[in-house]
Write a protein that holds these residues in place. Structure first.
Motif, PDB file in Angstrom:
ATOM      1  N   SER A 188       0.871  -1.172   0.000  1.00 32.04           N
ATOM      2  CA  SER A 188       0.000   0.000   0.000  1.00 32.04           C
ATOM      3  C   SER A 188       0.904   1.217   0.000  1.00 32.04           C
ATOM      4  O   SER A 188       1.815   1.335   0.825  1.00 32.04           O
TER       5      SER A 188
ATOM      6  N   GLU B  20      -1.953   5.916  -0.264  1.00 28.87           N
ATOM      7  CA  GLU B  20      -3.044   5.088   0.264  1.00 28.87           C
ATOM      8  C   GLU B  20      -3.038   5.096   1.787  1.00 28.87           C
ATOM      9  O   GLU B  20      -4.107   5.095   2.421  1.00 28.87           O
TER      10      GLU B  20
ATOM     11  N   LEU C 119      -6.342   6.221   3.646  1.00 22.11           N
ATOM     12  CA  LEU C 119      -7.101   5.196   4.351  1.00 22.11           C
ATOM     13  C   LEU C 119      -6.801   5.126   5.839  1.00 22.11           C
ATOM     14  O   LEU C 119      -7.653   4.714   6.625  1.00 22.11           O
TER      15      LEU C 119
ATOM     16  N   PRO D  38      -6.150   0.124   7.779  1.00 23.09           N
ATOM     17  CA  PRO D  38      -6.787  -0.270   6.510  1.00 23.09           C
ATOM     18  C   PRO D  38      -5.789  -0.447   5.366  1.00 23.09           C
ATOM     19  O   PRO D  38      -5.985  -1.308   4.497  1.00 23.09           O
ATOM     20  N   ALA D  39      -4.721   0.363   5.357  1.00 22.93           N
ATOM     21  CA  ALA D  39      -3.699   0.203   4.316  1.00 22.93           C
ATOM     22  C   ALA D  39      -2.951  -1.115   4.489  1.00 22.93           C
ATOM     23  O   ALA D  39      -2.619  -1.787   3.500  1.00 22.93           O
TER      24      ALA D  39
ATOM     25  N   ARG E 129      -4.283  -3.808   5.745  1.00 21.49           N
ATOM     26  CA  ARG E 129      -5.244  -4.813   5.300  1.00 21.49           C
ATOM     27  C   ARG E 129      -5.261  -4.903   3.776  1.00 21.49           C
ATOM     28  O   ARG E 129      -5.303  -5.995   3.207  1.00 21.49           O
ATOM     29  N   LEU E 130      -5.212  -3.754   3.116  1.00 21.35           N
ATOM     30  CA  LEU E 130      -5.217  -3.729   1.657  1.00 21.35           C
ATOM     31  C   LEU E 130      -3.966  -4.394   1.099  1.00 21.35           C
ATOM     32  O   LEU E 130      -4.041  -5.196   0.154  1.00 21.35           O
TER      33      LEU E 130
ATOM     34  N   ARG F 166      -3.856  -7.851  -1.120  1.00 18.54           N
ATOM     35  CA  ARG F 166      -3.171  -7.939  -2.416  1.00 18.54           C
ATOM     36  C   ARG F 166      -2.176  -9.099  -2.431  1.00 18.54           C
ATOM     37  O   ARG F 166      -2.079  -9.836  -3.421  1.00 18.54           O
TER      38      ARG F 166
ATOM     39  N   ALA G  13     -14.409  -5.787  -4.891  1.00 14.05           N
ATOM     40  CA  ALA G  13     -13.633  -4.783  -4.157  1.00 14.05           C
ATOM     41  C   ALA G  13     -14.312  -4.389  -2.860  1.00 14.05           C
ATOM     42  O   ALA G  13     -13.700  -3.749  -2.009  1.00 14.05           O
TER      43      ALA G  13
ATOM     44  N   ASP H   3     -12.876  -6.293   2.010  1.00 12.06           N
ATOM     45  CA  ASP H   3     -11.578  -5.634   2.188  1.00 12.06           C
ATOM     46  C   ASP H   3     -10.509  -6.489   2.840  1.00 12.06           C
ATOM     47  O   ASP H   3      -9.419  -5.998   3.126  1.00 12.06           O
TER      48      ASP H   3
END
Length: 246
Positions: A86, A90, A94, A98-99, A101-102, A106, A149, A152
């Motif tokens: 991230s 981002e 975010l 949350p970043a 988690r993203l 990925r 999407a 999450d």
């Protein structure tokens, strides 16, 4: 004193407790950096069948050369692997968790194209990898992940393990994958932004890095919502680029 070698004990215990065959493992690097991405290493193993990797340790305990040498061994050892990132932008947009988690999602999506995990070991005491949103009946799901999407994070069980990068071999291996890939990115950013010394500090808040930010301003790779330079003392007045305290 050298730390004990990580084992597969925790992976085997999680597999046995849940009746699982394939166990995922995840670890992050770059959480405390001022610049660059937060990166997550993720891999999937079958703990009942994989051998030990004697030289694998938490990435922080290994030299750069040792980490790079281990990467191809780890990739061939795992049933599947991935690294996700991230960006600084981002993280600013975010927030850090949350970043994370993203980035983890990925990484897991990359690995799960080859082999899905049934459950995951996550370094630390905070589960930042599980989804905070739930699938609906209309969502098309692959095992552990939603093909949308709107979901999450992971939909499979995630178990946190404090000091997991020291204890669990799979987490230590994931930490090496993340560290090597993120360091390579930071070295590349250093070529276009040499003033910040990223090839040496990898984006972390050394005094030289903070001084460079004060002198040159923040780049597009900096986390602009973070405190990038030290706060000035109370009563400090800036005059002509230099400060004085009356």
């Amino acid at each position: 004193m050298a730390s004990a070698e990580p084992t597969l004990d925790h992976e085997l215990a999680l597999a046995k407790a849940g009746g699982h065959r394939f166990i995922g493992a995840a670890d992050e690097v770059g959480r405390g950096s001022l610049a660059g991405p937060v990166s997550v290493g993720y891999l999937v193993i079958e703990p009942a069948t994989v051998p030990l990797l004697p030289r694998v340790r938490d990435s922080k305990l290994l030299s750069c050369a040792a980490r790079e040498e281990l990467v191809p061994l780890i990739k061939s050892w795992a049933a599947a692997w991935g690294v996700g990132h991230s960006s600084a932008a981002e993280i600013d947009e975010l927030g850090l968790v949350p970043a994370l988690r993203l980035a983890g999602l990925r990484a897991a999506r990359t690995a799960h194209r080859t082999q899905c995990a049934d459950a995951v070991l996550l370094d630390g005491n905070l589960d930042w990898l599980s989804a905070t949103t739930q699938p609906t009946l209309l969502d098309s799901l692959e095992p552990g992940l939603a093909d949308t999407a709107r979901i999450d994070g992971l939909q499979i069980p995630v178990r946190t393990l404090i000091k997991g990068d020291l204890l669990a071999l799979s987490i230590a291996a994931a930490s090496i994958l993340a560290k090597v890939e993120r360091d390579t990115l930071m070295d590349g950013y250093d070529h276009t932004h040499p003033a910040y010394g990223w090839v040496r500090n990898k984006g972390y808040g050394t005094s030289a890095h903070r001084s460079a930010i004060a002198a040159h301003g923040a780049s597009d790779y900096h986390r602009k919502t973070w405190q990038l330079t030290p706060k000035l003392p109370a009563g400090h007045i800036e005059t002509g680029g230099e400060g004085r305290t009356p």
